[in-house]
Design an enzyme around this catalytic site. Structure first.
Site, PDB file in Angstrom:
ATOM      1  N   ALA A   9     129.973 108.264 -77.258  1.00  0.00           N
ATOM      2  CA  ALA A   9     128.668 108.857 -76.951  1.00  0.00           C
ATOM      3  C   ALA A   9     127.556 107.841 -76.765  1.00  0.00           C
ATOM      4  O   ALA A   9     126.535 108.143 -76.145  1.00  0.00           O
ATOM      5  CB  ALA A   9     128.278 109.845 -78.054  1.00  0.00           C
ATOM      6  N   LYS A  10     127.727 106.625 -77.304  1.00  0.00           N
ATOM      7  CA  LYS A  10     126.674 105.608 -77.175  1.00  0.00           C
ATOM      8  C   LYS A  10     126.929 104.645 -76.025  1.00  0.00           C
ATOM      9  O   LYS A  10     126.129 103.733 -75.788  1.00  0.00           O
ATOM     10  CB  LYS A  10     126.543 104.836 -78.484  1.00  0.00           C
ATOM     11  CG  LYS A  10     126.081 105.686 -79.664  1.00  0.00           C
ATOM     12  CD  LYS A  10     125.965 104.865 -80.934  1.00  0.00           C
ATOM     13  CE  LYS A  10     125.524 105.723 -82.119  1.00  0.00           C
ATOM     14  NZ  LYS A  10     125.452 104.925 -83.378  1.00  0.00           N
ATOM     15  N   MET A  13     128.583 105.393 -70.013  1.00  0.00           N
ATOM     16  CA  MET A  13     128.907 106.704 -69.456  1.00  0.00           C
ATOM     17  C   MET A  13     128.721 107.803 -70.491  1.00  0.00           C
ATOM     18  O   MET A  13     128.209 108.884 -70.180  1.00  0.00           O
ATOM     19  CB  MET A  13     130.346 106.706 -68.949  1.00  0.00           C
ATOM     20  CG  MET A  13     130.537 105.961 -67.643  1.00  0.00           C
ATOM     21  SD  MET A  13     129.582 106.672 -66.277  1.00  0.00           S
ATOM     22  CE  MET A  13     130.253 108.330 -66.231  1.00  0.00           C
ATOM     23  N   GLY A  76     137.540 110.293 -69.106  1.00  0.00           N
ATOM     24  CA  GLY A  76     136.946 109.539 -68.003  1.00  0.00           C
ATOM     25  C   GLY A  76     137.250 108.062 -68.056  1.00  0.00           C
ATOM     26  O   GLY A  76     136.973 107.334 -67.099  1.00  0.00           O
ATOM     27  N   ALA A 106     140.604 111.794 -65.138  1.00  0.00           N
ATOM     28  CA  ALA A 106     140.048 111.598 -63.799  1.00  0.00           C
ATOM     29  C   ALA A 106     139.903 110.111 -63.493  1.00  0.00           C
ATOM     30  O   ALA A 106     139.189 109.398 -64.207  1.00  0.00           O
ATOM     31  CB  ALA A 106     138.679 112.266 -63.682  1.00  0.00           C
ATOM     32  N   HIS A 136     132.356  96.786 -58.049  1.00  0.00           N
ATOM     33  CA  HIS A 136     131.705  97.306 -59.245  1.00  0.00           C
ATOM     34  C   HIS A 136     130.773  96.268 -59.869  1.00  0.00           C
ATOM     35  O   HIS A 136     130.813  95.087 -59.529  1.00  0.00           O
ATOM     36  CB  HIS A 136     132.751  97.734 -60.286  1.00  0.00           C
ATOM     37  CG  HIS A 136     133.410  99.042 -59.985  1.00  0.00           C
ATOM     38  ND1 HIS A 136     134.466  99.156 -59.103  1.00  0.00           N
ATOM     39  CD2 HIS A 136     133.176 100.298 -60.447  1.00  0.00           C
ATOM     40  CE1 HIS A 136     134.845 100.426 -59.032  1.00  0.00           C
ATOM     41  NE2 HIS A 136     134.082 101.135 -59.853  1.00  0.00           N
ATOM     42  N   HIS A 137     129.999  96.753 -60.823  1.00  0.00           N
ATOM     43  CA  HIS A 137     129.122  95.899 -61.638  1.00  0.00           C
ATOM     44  C   HIS A 137     129.973  94.925 -62.465  1.00  0.00           C
ATOM     45  O   HIS A 137     131.138  95.223 -62.787  1.00  0.00           O
ATOM     46  CB  HIS A 137     128.276  96.768 -62.567  1.00  0.00           C
ATOM     47  CG  HIS A 137     129.089  97.713 -63.395  1.00  0.00           C
ATOM     48  ND1 HIS A 137     129.626  97.364 -64.619  1.00  0.00           N
ATOM     49  CD2 HIS A 137     129.494  98.985 -63.166  1.00  0.00           C
ATOM     50  CE1 HIS A 137     130.301  98.377 -65.121  1.00  0.00           C
ATOM     51  NE2 HIS A 137     130.243  99.384 -64.261  1.00  0.00           N
ATOM     52  N   LYS A 140     132.179  95.832 -65.877  1.00  0.00           N
ATOM     53  CA  LYS A 140     133.384  96.670 -65.886  1.00  0.00           C
ATOM     54  C   LYS A 140     134.543  95.832 -66.408  1.00  0.00           C
ATOM     55  O   LYS A 140     134.757  94.706 -65.960  1.00  0.00           O
ATOM     56  CB  LYS A 140     133.686  97.197 -64.481  1.00  0.00           C
ATOM     57  CG  LYS A 140     134.881  98.141 -64.426  1.00  0.00           C
ATOM     58  CD  LYS A 140     135.026  98.764 -63.038  1.00  0.00           C
ATOM     59  CE  LYS A 140     136.269  99.627 -62.915  1.00  0.00           C
ATOM     60  NZ  LYS A 140     136.275 100.749 -63.882  1.00  0.00           N
ATOM     61  N   GLY A 146     140.589 102.189 -61.710  1.00  0.00           N
ATOM     62  CA  GLY A 146     141.534 103.293 -61.710  1.00  0.00           C
ATOM     63  C   GLY A 146     141.481 104.080 -60.414  1.00  0.00           C
ATOM     64  O   GLY A 146     142.509 104.573 -59.922  1.00  0.00           O
ATOM     65  N   THR A 147     140.285 104.195 -59.836  1.00  0.00           N
ATOM     66  CA  THR A 147     140.148 104.895 -58.561  1.00  0.00           C
ATOM     67  C   THR A 147     140.919 104.179 -57.471  1.00  0.00           C
ATOM     68  O   THR A 147     141.642 104.805 -56.684  1.00  0.00           O
ATOM     69  CB  THR A 147     138.661 104.983 -58.176  1.00  0.00           C
ATOM     70  OG1 THR A 147     137.946 105.657 -59.210  1.00  0.00           O
ATOM     71  CG2 THR A 147     138.483 105.739 -56.871  1.00  0.00           C
TER      72      THR A 147
END
Length: 251
Positions: A9-10, A13, A76, A106, A136-137, A140, A146-147
């Site tokens: 949660a922190k 994402m 995610g 996903a 990407h940044h 990462k 993964g995409t």
């Protein structure tokens, strides 16, 4: 109201997921957990769906623990392999709800990225050459994304189904500059300050080229996909493991 807990949660994402869940009219935040918190706090009594957005090194452990808790899970975090997916399927089969429990993973939650992947698979059989570039940044932690891996697998499967020959490439020495080869598809990763999440799929024939590109400029672009997955798991999604947001879109 769908009761949603968030693991991670922190994080970059996870914090957006917390905000999206809090602001959506049909979801409410149950628990917000982060590194070091006890996942046994998540139970079917307080949580309908848990969203897991952490890092690849701990995601499998988290997902297996949450399956053991008997809750449905939206994942995610990237970095999933066939071996890891097999462990998830085995855990579901031997878990507390083998006939009804749901896990959704996903590679990407951005609608643009999901559509780009779908279009790439459709185009694959019409072109002699295909390569994937993901950008990407620099913070990462996994590469390729993964995409991009998911896209490469999809292109390769479409080419195989069409009976196509291997992609032509006369390179004899490259020192690694030709990227990682996934199912015969070259995948290249760029890490650059100022980027967020981007993918290009390049197709080529003699005298022509097709480029399919998806750009996510802000992490808020992933939230409609996350909420869609949460709603589907709380509703009519099938039991077991589902991989890819395309399963929840009318494609």
């Amino acid at each position: 109201m769908i009761k949603v807990s968030v693991v991670g949660a922190k994080g970059r994402m996870g914090s957006h997921v917390v905000e999206a869940v809090t602001n959506a009219p049909d979801t409410q935040l149950a628990l917000a957990l982060d590194a070091g918190d006890d996942l046994t706090a998540v139970t079917p009594e307080n949580t309908d769906v848990v969203v897991e957005f952490t890092v690849p090194s701990v995601s499998l452990t988290n997902v297996l623990a949450l399956i053991g808790q008997g809750v449905d899970v939206v994942v995610g975090t990237t970095g999933w392999t066939e071996e890891k997916l097999a462990q998830v399927r085995e855990a579901l089969a031997s878990g507390p709800r083998p006939d009804t429990q749901k896990v959704f993973i996903a590679p990407n939650f951005a609608i643009s990225a999901v559509l780009a992947d779908y279009f790439a698979v459709k185009a694959a059989k019409y072109f002699e050459s295909a390569e994937v570039i993901e950008l990407h940044h620099p913070t990462k932690v996994d590469a390729p994304s993964g995409t991009a891996i998911h896209t490469a697998h999809g292109i390769a499967a479409a080419r195989k189904a069409a009976g196509m020959a291997p992609i032509p490439d006369a390179t004899e020495t490259d020192g690694g500059s030709r990227g990682q080869v996934i199912d015969g598809i070259h995948v290249h990763a760029v890490r650059l300050r100022g980027l967020n999440a981007h993918e290009e799929v390049l197709f080529g024939n003699a005298g022509e080229q097709l480029t399919i590109r998806a750009d996510s400029f802000d992490r808020t672009s992933f939230m409609p996909g996350v909420l869609l997955a949460v709603r589907k798991l709380a509703g009519d999604a099938p039991a077991g493991l589902t991989v890819g947001l395309d399963h929840f879109l009318d494609l």
